[in-house]
Design a protein around this motif. Structure first.
Motif, PDB file in Angstrom:
ATOM      1  N   VAL A 108       0.957  -1.256  -0.008  1.00  0.00           N
ATOM      2  CA  VAL A 108      -0.040   0.009  -0.159  1.00  0.00           C
ATOM      3  C   VAL A 108       0.846   1.051  -0.197  1.00  0.00           C
ATOM      4  O   VAL A 108       0.355   2.369  -0.218  1.00  0.00           O
ATOM      5  N   LEU A 109       2.133   1.021   0.302  1.00  0.00           N
ATOM      6  CA  LEU A 109       3.018   2.254   0.397  1.00  0.00           C
ATOM      7  C   LEU A 109       3.793   2.636  -0.911  1.00  0.00           C
ATOM      8  O   LEU A 109       4.917   2.362  -1.272  1.00  0.00           O
ATOM      9  N   THR A 110       3.077   3.079  -1.904  1.00  0.00           N
ATOM     10  CA  THR A 110       3.327   3.371  -3.172  1.00  0.00           C
ATOM     11  C   THR A 110       4.096   4.648  -2.936  1.00  0.00           C
ATOM     12  O   THR A 110       4.073   5.455  -2.291  1.00  0.00           O
ATOM     13  N   LYS A 111       4.998   4.880  -4.025  1.00  0.00           N
ATOM     14  CA  LYS A 111       5.994   6.139  -4.024  1.00  0.00           C
ATOM     15  C   LYS A 111       5.039   7.465  -3.733  1.00  0.00           C
ATOM     16  O   LYS A 111       5.271   8.247  -2.804  1.00  0.00           O
ATOM     17  N   ASP A 112       3.947   7.422  -4.445  1.00  0.00           N
ATOM     18  CA  ASP A 112       2.984   8.716  -4.382  1.00  0.00           C
ATOM     19  C   ASP A 112       2.607   8.830  -3.049  1.00  0.00           C
ATOM     20  O   ASP A 112       2.316  10.016  -2.509  1.00  0.00           O
ATOM     21  N   VAL A 113       2.051   7.801  -2.364  1.00  0.00           N
ATOM     22  CA  VAL A 113       1.553   7.524  -1.125  1.00  0.00           C
ATOM     23  C   VAL A 113       2.315   7.966  -0.092  1.00  0.00           C
ATOM     24  O   VAL A 113       1.928   8.767   0.798  1.00  0.00           O
ATOM     25  N   CYS A 114       3.390   7.605   0.118  1.00  0.00           N
ATOM     26  CA  CYS A 114       4.631   7.587   1.141  1.00  0.00           C
ATOM     27  C   CYS A 114       5.457   8.639   1.006  1.00  0.00           C
ATOM     28  O   CYS A 114       6.302   8.887   2.093  1.00  0.00           O
ATOM     29  N   ARG A 115       5.741   9.237  -0.107  1.00  0.00           N
ATOM     30  CA  ARG A 115       7.113  10.086  -0.092  1.00  0.00           C
ATOM     31  C   ARG A 115       6.833  11.366   0.794  1.00  0.00           C
ATOM     32  O   ARG A 115       8.117  11.616   1.284  1.00  0.00           O
ATOM     33  N   ASN A 116       5.834  11.890   1.147  1.00  0.00           N
ATOM     34  CA  ASN A 116       5.846  13.050   2.064  1.00  0.00           C
ATOM     35  C   ASN A 116       6.010  12.720   3.451  1.00  0.00           C
ATOM     36  O   ASN A 116       6.844  13.210   4.158  1.00  0.00           O
ATOM     37  N   PHE A 117       5.637  11.372   3.913  1.00  0.00           N
ATOM     38  CA  PHE A 117       6.024  10.782   5.097  1.00  0.00           C
ATOM     39  C   PHE A 117       7.616  10.621   5.257  1.00  0.00           C
ATOM     40  O   PHE A 117       8.138  10.953   6.257  1.00  0.00           O
ATOM     41  N   TYR A 118       7.921   9.887   4.039  1.00  0.00           N
ATOM     42  CA  TYR A 118       9.490   9.622   3.929  1.00  0.00           C
ATOM     43  C   TYR A 118      10.405  10.999   4.183  1.00  0.00           C
ATOM     44  O   TYR A 118      11.275  10.911   4.689  1.00  0.00           O
ATOM     45  N   GLU A 119      10.030  12.046   3.394  1.00  0.00           N
ATOM     46  CA  GLU A 119      10.785  13.293   3.519  1.00  0.00           C
ATOM     47  C   GLU A 119      10.882  13.908   4.610  1.00  0.00           C
ATOM     48  O   GLU A 119      11.660  14.592   5.131  1.00  0.00           O
ATOM     49  N   ALA A 120       9.584  13.655   5.556  1.00  0.00           N
ATOM     50  CA  ALA A 120       9.345  14.500   6.808  1.00  0.00           C
ATOM     51  C   ALA A 120      10.167  13.828   7.771  1.00  0.00           C
ATOM     52  O   ALA A 120      10.605  14.411   8.917  1.00  0.00           O
ATOM     53  N   LEU A 121      10.540  12.537   7.545  1.00  0.00           N
ATOM     54  CA  LEU A 121      11.315  11.586   8.775  1.00  0.00           C
ATOM     55  C   LEU A 121      12.429  12.434   9.092  1.00  0.00           C
ATOM     56  O   LEU A 121      12.793  12.428  10.414  1.00  0.00           O
ATOM     57  N   ASN A 122      13.412  12.812   8.219  1.00  0.00           N
ATOM     58  CA  ASN A 122      14.839  13.436   8.414  1.00  0.00           C
ATOM     59  C   ASN A 122      14.743  14.809   8.076  1.00  0.00           C
ATOM     60  O   ASN A 122      15.776  15.409   7.928  1.00  0.00           O
ATOM     61  N   GLU A 123      13.688  15.602   7.971  1.00  0.00           N
ATOM     62  CA  GLU A 123      13.604  16.970   7.925  1.00  0.00           C
ATOM     63  C   GLU A 123      13.667  17.796   9.232  1.00  0.00           C
ATOM     64  O   GLU A 123      12.813  17.649   9.921  1.00  0.00           O
ATOM     65  N   PRO A 124      14.605  18.754   9.125  1.00  0.00           N
ATOM     66  CA  PRO A 124      15.026  19.530  10.400  1.00  0.00           C
ATOM     67  C   PRO A 124      13.852  20.665  10.565  1.00  0.00           C
ATOM     68  O   PRO A 124      13.826  21.208  11.766  1.00  0.00           O
ATOM     69  N   ASP A 125      13.313  21.000   9.297  1.00  0.00           N
ATOM     70  CA  ASP A 125      12.291  22.267   9.597  1.00  0.00           C
ATOM     71  C   ASP A 125      10.980  21.677  10.008  1.00  0.00           C
ATOM     72  O   ASP A 125      10.514  21.050   9.365  1.00  0.00           O
ATOM     73  N   ARG A 126      10.568  22.406  11.108  1.00  0.00           N
ATOM     74  CA  ARG A 126       9.294  21.976  11.660  1.00  0.00           C
ATOM     75  C   ARG A 126       8.175  22.149  10.678  1.00  0.00           C
ATOM     76  O   ARG A 126       7.131  21.354  10.651  1.00  0.00           O
TER      77      ARG A 126
END
Length: 348
Positions: free
Chosen positions: A212-230
């Motif tokens: 269920v975790l296609t690229k389009d579905v999960c890319r925002n979650f993945y990018e947020a995981l190591n994003e320092p900007d709140r």
């Protein structure tokens, strides 16, 4: 920067003729430190089993990066593990993800050198990295997302710290060949002890979540995981919730999923069915679809979660309309927790 022949040879490489052919099966190892999790002290061997996420991708978790590497590739990861850990300022346990290309590559000639039983080449396979790059772009985000969900709980969340990306190959004779090795650096938290059985179970659960975790579905979650900007973190987690809601809703239909939620009287079955079906199919906005998914599919979503979602949406709408919101007031933790819960993270 393009080096001259003299500079390359000065580094210890020798130019081989075009008639000299080596066949190499390339792969990539992604190494991460796992923050927020440790092995239980009672574990004798602090290493998981190997879990196959696909025909060409396997993963393992271990206290020792070399033990995990030997399990996946039959070779060590670092010549001096203690020095490597010190250089990376890393802490165990470690996650290794191993992806192997579909077909071998032929190397004719080029610059090579041999050392300690390994073959080193200088930029000899530039075209062979395409499949690896596509895997990193299209598949890896889903893997890291699934593992984050299944190894976390809503109260004890883990984080994967990227340590190193190593591309290497195996010749037909079983000799390891390195053509490119790119390293990165790692950047108070409480670690949750886990048993080997629990870790293995979590890895297996992550595999079942991947479809269920296609690229389009999960890319925002993945990018947020190591994003320092709140601000970017909050928007990333909320955009994941938005995409996942729409994706889940579109997988539903009235007769198979929604009809059972209505108590339609038999005396007006036909007209009432059309009435309720129209309500369902006409649900276009995010809030409507979130409610439908919570009613029909997301059995772990409760009243508080719906209220949290509505609060998060109000904040996102304020930002979309250009209103100022202090970064310190952004509900980043709540957005991440709701995203984890939608994907089935354990409560505790």
């Amino acid at each position: 920067m393009i080096l001259s022949k003299y500079a390359i040879e000065a580094m210890g490489y020798e130019e081989f003729p075009e008639t000299d052919l080596i066949e190499v099966h390339f792969g990539i190892l992604k190494a991460y430190s796992i923050r927020g999790m440790v092995f239980e002290q009672s574990c004798e061997e602090k290493i998981s089993g190997v879990v196959s996420l696909s025909e060409r991708c396997t993963i393992a978790i271990a206290q020792s990066i070399n033990e995990a590497s030997k399990l996946l590739t039959e070779d060590i990861f670092a010549d001096d593990e203690e020095e490597w850990i010190s250089d990376k300022k890393a802490n165990p346990p470690f996650l290794l993800i191993y992806f192997k290309e579909r077909v071998p590559r032929g190397l004719r000639g080029g610059y090579r050198r041999e050392k300690d039983g390994y073959i080193y080449t200088y930029d000899a396979f530039p075209e062979s990295k395409t499949e690896i790059r596509e895997w990193e772009s299209d598949v890896l985000p889903g893997i890291v997302t699934a593992l984050t969900v299944k190894l976390s709980t809503l109260e004890r969340q883990i984080k994967f710290i990227p340590l190193e990306r190593s591309i290497f190959g195996k010749t037909n004779d079983g000799i390891t060949l390195f053509d490119l090795k790119v390293t990165g650096s790692s950047s108070a938290y409480i670690s949750c002890p886990k048993s080997i059985d629990k870790i293995n179970s979590s890895l297996e659960s992550a595999r079942s979540l991947l479809p269920v975790l296609t690229k389009d579905v999960c890319r925002n979650f993945y990018e947020a995981l190591n994003e320092p900007d709140r601000m970017k973190q909050f928007l990333g987690y909320f955009q994941f919730i938005e995409r996942y809601t729409h994706s889940t809703y579109k997988s539903l239909n009235y007769n198979d999923n929604a009809k059972a939620t209505f108590n339609v009287p038999g005396r007006i079955n036909e007209s009432a069915t059309k009435f309720f079906e129209r309500i369902f199919t006409d649900s276009k906005n995010l809030s409507q679809r979130f409610h439908w998914c919570a009613i029909i599919v997301w059995k772990n979503i409760e009243e508080n979660d719906v209220n949290y979602f509505l609060e998060l949406k109000k904040v996102r709408d304020r930002l979309s309309h250009g209103e100022h919101v202090e970064e310190s007031e952004l509900p980043v933790g709540r957005a991440k927790k709701l995203a984890l819960k939608l994907l089935g993270a354990d409560q505790t």
